[in-house]
Design a protein around this motif. Structure first.
Motif, short mmCIF file in Angstrom:
data_model
loop_
_atom_site.label_atom_id
_atom_site.label_comp_id
_atom_site.label_asym_id
_atom_site.label_seq_id
_atom_site.Cartn_x
_atom_site.Cartn_y
_atom_site.Cartn_z
N ARG A 200 -12.92 -0.53 31.76
CA ARG A 200 -12.78 -1.59 32.76
C ARG A 200 -14.13 -2.17 33.20
N GLU A 284 -2.65 3.23 31.50
CA GLU A 284 -3.69 2.31 31.93
C GLU A 284 -4.77 2.18 30.86
N ALA A 288 -5.99 -1.19 29.03
CA ALA A 288 -7.39 -1.62 29.16
C ALA A 288 -8.06 -1.74 27.80
N ALA A 311 -16.36 -4.25 27.96
CA ALA A 311 -15.14 -4.57 28.69
C ALA A 311 -15.03 -6.08 28.86
#
Length: 392
Positions: A200, A284, A288, A311
């Protein structure tokens, strides 16, 4: 070192039959002819390939991003080794974090490299390497997220943790007697939390980047119709000029026959008390991972193009992208290293673990021998090494 005082890499043919060496040397001529034809073809086509790359709008100059203050940097790497002994396996893993060249306006964060280690005597099991490797990588991710530097470099691809962690999750129940299995189960949620933070990169003052040295990916080559035998990094090393990089594009992902991304983490083998938390983290992470971007950057003419995975939050922000580019350029300061300085140092440190394992075994043997009440020969037989495995 051999009996004659020479190192093995100085006498590579010493233990090979002369006829075998001669046959292989003769075959290298055919290999060389094929490589020469391939290189000449790319050289002849370079102008056309370069023009097509420019027309695609995928090439950007570093000057267009501006010049933010030089960031502080560090790099992480890890390695593991297993010494297969007569009665047990000696398993060791280490993760290291090394600070890069410090900008003139900054003070060093670390006087010495940081590290995490794991060593244990394990029973003979085939799955030891799989679980031990996951522990190594997990500790490497924890070092990355705890580093106070502006740019943190990871030696490898951002897809590697999900592969290694999933392999360990599939094996951990069949290897419950391993100490590294207990270590992995105990710290699994911390490893996955750190992994999610990397994917992230939400903090604007913290930039995580992955720099795989070897890659067969063709995100750009597929778009532009490049020859299938050439991956993006090899081709862009020849096509990019110093100071240029490509527009960040979506990372390639494995997909099923219906086009769905197939990344997953098998959390079903975890204990009930931790399964729910880890399962949520796994979902998650998969989401991501699908947002990760990749670009190629050539800081200087003496360097191959760097494959940089970041990211989406970094790729979409001009200032953050400029920080990453400036950090990489500053750490590629000498032609003697074909990679950023902290990555080079972390790699050297990590590789040293496998070479040190025999010494660790000798120390262990001595300590056991000093306190063993029986025949000391039994100790040397029990701790005699037959085969070593290592990896990163």
């Amino acid at each position: 070192m051999t009996a004659g005082g020479e190192f093995p890499d100085q006498t590579p043919f010493a233990d090979l039959p002369a006829a075998l060496v001669e046959e292989v040397l003769n075959q290298t001529a055919t290999v060389a002819d094929g490589l020469l034809a391939s290189f000449q073809k790319i050289r002849e086509d370079r102008n056309a390939l370069r023009k097509k790359l420019e027309e695609s709008g995928l090439v950007i100059t570093e000057s267009s991003l501006g010049y933010p203050p030089l960031p502080t940097t560090c790099a992480t790497d890890g390695s593991y080794a297993i010494d297969r002994l007569l009665t047990i396996d000696l398993a060791a893993a280490a993760a290291v974090a090394v600070e890069g060249l410090t900008p003139p306006s900054e003070k060093r964060h670390w006087e010495l490299p940081h590290h995490k280690t794991f060593i244990a005597a394990e029973p003979h099991l085939e799955d030891t390497a799989t679980v031990l490797r996951a522990v190594m990588l997990g500790e490497e991710l924890l070092l990355s997220t705890s580093a106070p530097h502006d740019v943190v470099m990871i030696d490898g691809t951002l897809t590697l943790p999900i592969i290694y962690f999933n392999q360990a999750l599939n094996k951990v129940l069949d290897a419950k007697e391993l100490r590294c299995s207990a270590e992995f189960l105990e710290r699994c949620d911390k490893y996955l939390t750190a992994y999610l933070e990397l994917l992230r990169s939400e903090r604007s003052d913290k930039h995580y980047i992955a720099l795989p040295k070897y890659s067969t990916r063709r995100e750009i080559g597929t778009r532009l119709g490049w020859p299938t035998g050439h991956d993006d990094r090899g081709m862009l090393t020849l096509l990019l000029d110093p100071g240029e990089f490509t527009t960040p594009v979506e990372l390639e992902h494995p997909r099923d026959s219906e086009g769905r991304v197939t990344w997953h983490l098998n959390t079903g083998n975890l204990p009930n008390e931790s399964r729910k938390k880890v399962h949520d983290l796994a979902n998650e992470i998969v989401f991501a991972l699908q947002t990760v971007k990749v670009f190629y950057y050539k800081p200087h003419d003496w360097l191959p193009a760097l494959r940089v995975e970041v990211a989406a939050s970094v790729a979409s922000n001009k200032h953050r992208l400029a920080t990453v580019v400036q950090g990489l350029k500053h750490q590629c300061a000498t032609p003697s290293m074909l990679e950023p300085y902290p990555i080079y140092l972390a790699d050297r440190t990590a590789k040293a673990l496998a070479r040190a394992i025999p010494a660790f075994r000798q120390v262990t043997t001595q300590q056991v021998s000093e306190r063993y009440n029986g025949d000391i020969g039994e100790v040397f037989f029990a701790l005699h090494g037959y085969r070593s495995e290592s990896g990163r």
